[in-house]
Design an enzyme around this catalytic site. Structure first.
Site, PDB file in Angstrom:
ATOM      1  N   CYS A 180      31.322  44.756  46.602  1.00 47.45           N
ATOM      2  CA  CYS A 180      32.545  44.600  47.386  1.00 47.45           C
ATOM      3  C   CYS A 180      33.263  45.946  47.491  1.00 47.45           C
ATOM      4  O   CYS A 180      33.043  46.848  46.692  1.00 47.45           O
ATOM      5  CB  CYS A 180      33.442  43.521  46.798  1.00 47.45           C
ATOM      6  N   SER A 230      31.775  45.572  41.845  1.00 43.31           N
ATOM      7  CA  SER A 230      32.860  46.239  42.570  1.00 43.31           C
ATOM      8  C   SER A 230      32.456  47.662  42.915  1.00 43.31           C
ATOM      9  O   SER A 230      31.670  48.285  42.205  1.00 43.31           O
ATOM     10  CB  SER A 230      34.119  46.286  41.700  1.00 43.31           C
ATOM     11  N   ASP A 231      33.012  48.182  44.017  1.00 44.73           N
ATOM     12  CA  ASP A 231      32.951  49.626  44.198  1.00 44.73           C
ATOM     13  C   ASP A 231      33.763  50.243  43.062  1.00 44.73           C
ATOM     14  O   ASP A 231      34.623  49.598  42.459  1.00 44.73           O
ATOM     15  CB  ASP A 231      33.508  50.026  45.564  1.00 44.73           C
ATOM     16  N   CYS A 232      33.503  51.489  42.765  1.00 48.00           N
ATOM     17  CA  CYS A 232      33.984  52.037  41.493  1.00 48.00           C
ATOM     18  C   CYS A 232      35.505  52.100  41.423  1.00 48.00           C
ATOM     19  O   CYS A 232      36.144  52.736  42.266  1.00 48.00           O
ATOM     20  CB  CYS A 232      33.345  53.397  41.255  1.00 48.00           C
ATOM     21  N   SER A 240      37.450  49.563  41.958  1.00 48.76           N
ATOM     22  CA  SER A 240      38.102  48.736  42.977  1.00 48.76           C
ATOM     23  C   SER A 240      39.118  47.771  42.393  1.00 48.76           C
ATOM     24  O   SER A 240      40.151  47.508  43.014  1.00 48.76           O
ATOM     25  CB  SER A 240      37.054  47.939  43.768  1.00 48.76           C
TER      26      SER A 240
END
Length: 768
Positions: A254, A287-289, A291
């Site tokens: 995401c 998650s994107d880092c 996020s």
């Protein structure tokens, strides 16, 4: 001559290290020599993964579980489980962007393929899968040698919605069908096709409607993408759905942005309802880092960190790239925002993927792919594939005369000019690793002719003209001039969207002055990820030919030279529209709408919804030969069978809801004859589009199929094209419902139009 990026000593080391020396990695878990764990159920390979995962989770404390919710997952020494770094990247080769992969020692580099936008221009599904297989071979080899992980957060399948986006280079372009087919092919190559077993675990990112990084004061950490149900269903979700349902991807990431006011990593409708339940993801959501931290700290979506944790995990997030879940999950449970069962649900998904990778199967060397080692990285065959991929991705945009291919008999000396003329690292774009070796354009052209090299600009920013005179002088002496211009990561990159579409600085001035002075033909070669407005060159008769090379990877210079001199007959096609600069005047990057709105002067986005002037259209690409296409046969009527009692109520309407139709094997088949009428053998890239019956929901046209076919001079090859009616001839209404329009559809192959009438029926008859 190849410019080695690795020292001769490093290559010697690779050759000398035997495959057995690569198996230095101890077991991640379930070491058969460990008496403590060898009889535990989670270590028994013969048991179903679900039983093994249940046994493992039942042995963990809450603190141990929480330590496994993040990318740098903590070890559990008492159960013989090592720590694991989930974050590795393999966008177009094994990369060292993520901390899970490290080059050095026996693994000084890896094969660096062309950037994705370039490879997409090949329109070659088998090539994409083949690249994936090579990348996963090298990834497994590095894992066996203790230099890499097995979970790779690639590919990026976001839509190139806006030509300014700095990360457009990472994507397969602007068309959702193309992006979806690229994704499924590359994933199959990465993950393998051995049932539920994974070679490596791929990840499709960034879900969803993420295509703005940093534009005009708006950044991805604060952006709320307002997306209609219609655009979500028929554009933004399409490649991700293909990832999961056709590619069987092991993970989805995401994104940072919000969609319609909700952070994607906290949206249960996106994560749990769509990815997990509707598409049936067999894997984990990450998650994107940072996020989760972003939607708490930057977006102020929740009032406490514990609420952010609860929202993310309950929405369906399984793994956090970053420390946020490790820091705040125990407190969230203590405050009653979350319970331990929610954490268990997340870990079931991540640990199951590790089981499928064999990480709980003991000794790595005894498993499938366990014998791969340093000798399997940067092999001649792998590097040859990188060269072939670059050749197939190069697009011939203009060829007056024709001027190309150049001749070694007539063009003895070539002036090679431009800030990218001797490029190496620029050619591999972003999310790259350390290449095995480079061949720059200057070196590649030097294999065919004597070169006179002048840079012309200090760098791609080209702010001064101090190097112009020497460049102009060299062009006046040479038999041909090749200008290698364009962009690099200083102009377009992650967190760096472009302000405009023109060549940077004074590049255009240099090109025009050099072409005016050139003794022989002038050829412009462009390196870029996104489109560039080169209308000046397109319309300048002194610039005889234009090539787009994208970012062509470690062998890019050799591929460019092979195309310039005709060793390779170009067959690439643009995977995105090249707009004129003034297209941007009424097009803020923050406007997500795909469809045009004439009442507001809004022109629409991509070839599907924009009808205005272009520099070069989506799908444009020339060859050194001439192909003709004829439709040998195809149906004129296709009847659509309907489910249950809907036949009588739906037959009179203008469309059929896709979920009311019996879609499984509902395809129409065309047989297309492709003839090579030109002077050279060539590979034809056949693109097939459809136009639905008139209606305000529909795109102007839609790519529905593509195929590569090699056709020798004077011969004819027949290509069979299967078009799935429900997938590719349906459109989406304003409520986000996919429907099949009843009536006459046009199927376009080049300049040929074939009409086929779709009719609702209880029988499902196809008539030719």
């Amino acid at each position: 001559m190849m410019r080695s990026y690795l020292s001769p000593l490093a290559f010697l080391l690779i050759l000398c290290v035997s495959s057995s020396a690569a198996q230095t990695r101890p077991p991640f878990a379930c070491d058969p020599r460990d008496a403590t764990t060898k009889n535990m159920l989670f270590c028994r390979k013969s048991l179903p993964a679900a039983d093994r995962v249940k046994d493992l989770l039942g042995r963990l404390t809450l603190k141990e579980k929480v330590g496994m919710l993040v990318d740098n997952a903590a070890a559990v020494p008492r159960l013989g489980i090592k720590g694991y770094e989930w974050w590795s990247e393999a966008l177009h080769g094994v990369s060292n962007v993520g901390p899970g992969t490290k080059f050095g020692g026996a693994f000084p580099g890896a094969t660096s393929f062309p950037q994705v936008i370039t490879t997409a221009a090949s329109f070659n599904e088998s090539l994409w899968e083949q690249i994936g297989r090579v990348v996963s071979d090298e990834a497994r080899a590095m894992y066996n040698g203790g230099a890499g992980g097995l979970t790779y957060w690639s590919p990026n399948v976001n839509i190139l919605r806006d030509p300014r986006w700095g990360r457009g280079q990472e994507t397969p372009g602007e068309d959702p069908i193309l992006a979806g087919k690229y994704a499924a092919s590359y994933i199959r190559g990465l993950q393998g096709t051995d049932g539920d077993r994974l070679k490596v675990a791929a990840c499709c990112k960034h879900y969803t409607a993420y295509d703005l990084d940093n534009w005009n004061g708006v950044d991805r950490f604060h952006f709320n993408a307002r997306v209609s149900k219609q655009d979500m269903e028929d554009t933004f979700d399409v490649p991700f759905k293909s990832c999961v349902m056709e590619g069987n991807v092991a993970s989805v990431m995401c994104s940072y942005n919000q969609v319609n006011g909700i952070p994607t990593c906290a949206d249960p409708n996106l994560l749990r309802n769509t990815i997990r339940n509707e598409w049936r993801l067999n894997g984990y959501i990450v998650s994107d880092c940072d996020s989760v931290g972003v939607f708490y700290t930057n977006q102020h979506y929740t009032s406490t960190p514990e609420e952010a944790v609860a929202d993310a995990i309950k929405a369906g997030l399984d793994l956090d790239c970053g420390p946020f879940l490790a820091d705040h999950t125990e407190e969230a449970i203590r405050r009653g925002k979350l319970n331990e069962a929610d954490v268990d649900n997340a870990l079931v998904n991540t640990v199951t993927v590790q089981m499928r990778l064999g990480m709980f199967d003991g000794e790595p060397s005894s498993q499938p792919f366990g014998q791969l080692g340093p000798r399997d990285v940067c092999t001649p065959a792998n590097q040859q594939l990188a060269l072939e991929a670059a050749r197939q991705g190069i697009v011939l945009l203009k060829n007056s005369g024709p001027t190309l291919p150049l001749s070694t008999r007539r063009h003895h000396t070539v002036a090679v000019i431009g800030p990218n003329s001797d490029a190496t690292v620029t050619m591999i774009g972003n999310y790259a690793g350390i290449a095995c070796a480079y061949t720059s354009p200057l070196q590649g052209i030097g294999r065919y002719a004597k070169t006179i090299h002048q840079q012309g600009c200090v760098d791609v920013a080209c702010t001064g003209d101090q190097l112009f005179k020497a460049a102009i002088d060299s062009a006046s002496q040479a038999d041909a001039t090749v200008l290698i211009m364009g962009l690099d990561q200083s102009i377009e990159a992650e967190f760096n969207d472009r302000a405009g579409l023109l060549l940077p600085g004074r590049q255009q001035e240099l090109v025009s002055k050099v072409s005016l002075a050139s003794k022989g033909p002038t050829v412009l070669v462009l390196m870029s990820g996104g489109p560039v407005d080169v209308s000046f060159a397109k319309n300048d008769p002194r610039i005889a030919a234009i090539l787009w090379a994208g970012y062509p990877g470690q062998a890019g210079g050799a591929a460019i030279a092979d195309v310039l001199f005709g060793t390779t007959n170009p067959g690439g096609k643009l995977p995105m529209t090249w707009y004129p600069q003034d297209y941007l005047n009424k097009m803020p990057m923050t406007s997500m709408a795909m469809r045009s709105d004439p009442s507001k002067g809004y022109p629409g986005r991509t070839y599907r919804f924009y009808k205005g002037p272009v520099v070069y259209p989506f799908g444009h690409g020339m060859s050194y030969t001439r192909f003709s296409q004829t439709i040998a046969n195809g149906p004129t009527v296709v009847s659509i069978p309907l489910h249950g009692h809907r036949n009588t109520t739906t037959l009179s309407s203008n469309d059929v809801r896709v979920n009311h139709a019996k879609c499984d094997r509902l395809s129409l088949t065309l047989h297309v004859d492709v003839k090579n009428e030109g002077p050279l053998d060539g590979t034809h890239t056949m693109l097939v589009f459809s136009t639905p019956p008139a209606g305000h929901w529909a795109p102007h046209k839609q790519l529905v199929a593509f195929q590569k076919v090699h056709v020798p001079v004077g011969s004819v090859q027949q290509v069979t094209v299967n078009i799935h009616v429900c997938k590719y001839l349906s459109i989406v209404d304003k409520s986000g419902i996919r429907r099949i329009p009843i009536g006459e559809h046009g199927i376009h192959v080049g300049d040929i139009r074939h009409s086929v009438s779709l009719q609702a029926s209880a029988l499902g008859v196809i008539k030719s």
